[in-house]
Design an enzyme around this catalytic site. Structure first.
Site, short mmCIF file in Angstrom:
data_model
loop_
_atom_site.label_atom_id
_atom_site.label_comp_id
_atom_site.label_asym_id
_atom_site.label_seq_id
_atom_site.Cartn_x
_atom_site.Cartn_y
_atom_site.Cartn_z
N ARG A 1 0.85 -1.21 0.00
CA ARG A 1 0.00 0.00 0.00
C ARG A 1 0.88 1.25 0.00
NH1 ARG A 1 -4.36 -3.18 3.22
NH2 ARG A 1 -3.10 -3.06 5.08
N PHE B 1 -11.56 -5.13 -5.00
CA PHE B 1 -11.46 -6.00 -3.82
C PHE B 1 -10.90 -5.17 -2.65
CE2 PHE B 1 -10.47 -8.53 -7.63
CZ PHE B 1 -11.47 -9.49 -7.60
N ASP C 1 -16.05 -3.62 -3.77
CA ASP C 1 -16.03 -4.92 -3.09
C ASP C 1 -17.43 -5.51 -3.20
OD1 ASP C 1 -13.89 -6.12 -0.76
OD2 ASP C 1 -15.93 -6.94 -0.75
N SER C 2 -17.51 -6.83 -3.24
CA SER C 2 -18.84 -7.46 -3.34
C SER C 2 -19.55 -7.47 -1.99
CB SER C 2 -18.71 -8.88 -3.89
OG SER C 2 -17.85 -9.62 -3.06
N ALA D 1 -16.60 -8.07 -9.02
CA ALA D 1 -15.45 -7.58 -9.78
C ALA D 1 -15.66 -7.70 -11.29
CB ALA D 1 -14.20 -8.36 -9.37
N ASP E 1 -6.65 -7.12 -5.88
CA ASP E 1 -6.20 -7.90 -4.71
C ASP E 1 -7.31 -8.87 -4.30
OD1 ASP E 1 -4.77 -8.81 -2.53
OD2 ASP E 1 -5.37 -7.14 -1.23
N CYS F 1 -2.98 -14.19 -3.24
CA CYS F 1 -2.63 -14.62 -1.88
C CYS F 1 -2.90 -16.11 -1.69
CB CYS F 1 -3.38 -13.78 -0.84
SG CYS F 1 -5.17 -13.95 -0.97
#
Ligand code: SAH
Length: 395
Positions: free
Chosen positions: A214, A230, A252-253, A282, A299, A339
């Protein structure tokens, strides 16, 4: 601590553990002396009966996670020494006394010699997440050790293991405070304030692992229009705003995540009209974003949680990144991450490379990113490297 059983390996199966890899797979076991229950402390022995080390047993393909190598049986101060070591590393890295950042990971599983345990420090509150029953069973001893090591820096310890323990273990763990209490708190990361809700939030409440990435993004954000896909609690969005972005869209969902992002915007940039947040999927949101953004962050959550869905996950990364490559403004910058532990650095790079080829854009790699120092990787346990990122320049 007294081991309750001996786990004896098949001849020739001890090699990886002799090189300090902490996992004993069930297929490597010849026999067990004594009776075992999930989470018990066991001794791991070679076929000639010499001791390799001590660990917690689990039902499943990883049958034992060794936390102490060598013959000495771990004593009562064992956890305290391990946590002291973990704390010392964070202290040396400048994380424990920084007024601009009071959130960091204190215990990162195998990376800190405590397989199956995560502990995140939120300005006085430690949130524990046990991924094995063995670690969950010693949570009181861990709490005592945390108190001894952190002293006045510790206000509360919250156990949030109910969802991370293997469900097959059937132990009906409940989340709750093991020491003190604290209401959902506020932390600061490189000067940006965040509300953290460890009781209701994802993981332990905050994605600490993206701190340095970040910060890097802030350096690229000046005069840019930014899409933070995200976004969760909005971390990358505030870095972009801090860095001088002209417009920031957070997506974001999860409606809860967007509410948190908006709350955090108010904490940091009250009334700032550069920011807008959207609850959306997304792929839907990215249908029509052609030439809208100079900088895009992708992300996503772990697309592959298990090896058997790896190829499906790689397709997901390819599709997602292709959407960004096809639409980012010329001269744009893409921060893209995975990730998923089972996706290797090379797997990810290949998926992103295929996505670039689909879009037919000229793309150069500017940075190859990873996890920060408070998420250390035990050199004998390469599986601990899970966060991979690329910063790309798209002509
Ligand atoms: N970048 C964040 C962490 C992202 S975690 C940070 O710096 O803190 C992944 C996020 O993706 C979660 O908040 C989850 O709600 C969201 N998510 C999952 N599936 C999604 C989808 N299909 N579309 C949009 N968001 C999604």
């Amino acid at each position: 601590m007294q081991p309750l059983a001996n786990v004896i390996l098949k001849k020739g199966k001890e090699e990886s553990m002799e090189r300090f890899h902490p996992w004993v797979f069930s297929g490597a076991i010849d026999r067990i002396e004594g009776t075992l229950e999930e989470g018990d402390l066991v001794a791991v022995l070679k076929s000639d009966k010499s001791i390799i080390g001590y660990g917690h047993c689990s039902i499943g393909s990883i049958a034992v996670r060794i936390f102490s190598f060598g013959e000495t049986i771990p004593d009562n101060d064992f956890w305290k020494r391990r946590i002291e070591k973990a704390y010392l590393l964070r202290q040396k890295m400048g994380l424990t006394d920084d007024p601009d950042t009071n959130v960091y990971r204190l215990i990162h599983g195998e990376g800190d010699g405590m397989p199956g345990l995560i502990a995140d420090y939120y300005n006085g509150t430690v949130v524990l997440q046990a991924h094995t029953v063995g670690m969950w069973l010693v949570r009181v001893a861990i709490t005592e050790a945390l108190k001894a090591v952190l002293g006045k820096r510790l206000v509360a310890v919250y156990d949030k293991s109910a969802k991370t323990l293997p469900f097959k273990a059937d132990i009906e763990a409940k989340d709750g405070y093991l020491f003190g209490s604290s209401s959902a708190g506020e932390v600061v990361e490189y000067g940006n304030r965040f509300k953290v809700d460890w009781m209701e939030g994802q993981k332990t409440g905050f994605f600490i692992d993206q701190r340095e990435n970040r910060k890097l993004l802030a350096a690229y954000a000046k005069d840019k229009s930014v899409l933070n896909m995200f976004c969760y609690t909005g971390g990358f969005s505030f870095s972009a705003m801090q860095g001088g972005a002209t417009l920031v869209h957070s997506v974001d969902s999860s409606a809860k995540a967007i509410a948190l992002t908006n709350e955090n915007v108010e904490l940091n940039f009250q009334g700032d009209t550069r920011h807008e947040a959207f609850v959306a999927d997304a792929f839907d949101f990215m249908q029509e974003i052609k030439n809208k953004y100079d900088l895009i962050v992708l992300d996503p959550p772990a697309f592959a949680k298990h090896r058997n869905v790896l190829s499906q996950a790689l397709q997901g990364y390819k599709r997602l990144n292709a959407k960004a490559f096809q639409q980012i403004k010329p001269g744009g910058i893409l921060f893209t991450f995975s990730c998923s532990q089972v996706v290797t650095r090379n797997n990810f790079r290949e998926a992103v490379f295929s996505a670039a080829a689909i879009a037919g854009r000229e793309v150069r790699i500017l940075h190859q990113l990873s996890q920060p120092v408070d998420h250390p990787i035990n050199i004998y346990h390469p599986e601990g490297e899970y966060l991979k990122g690329l910063v790309l320049y798209v002509e």
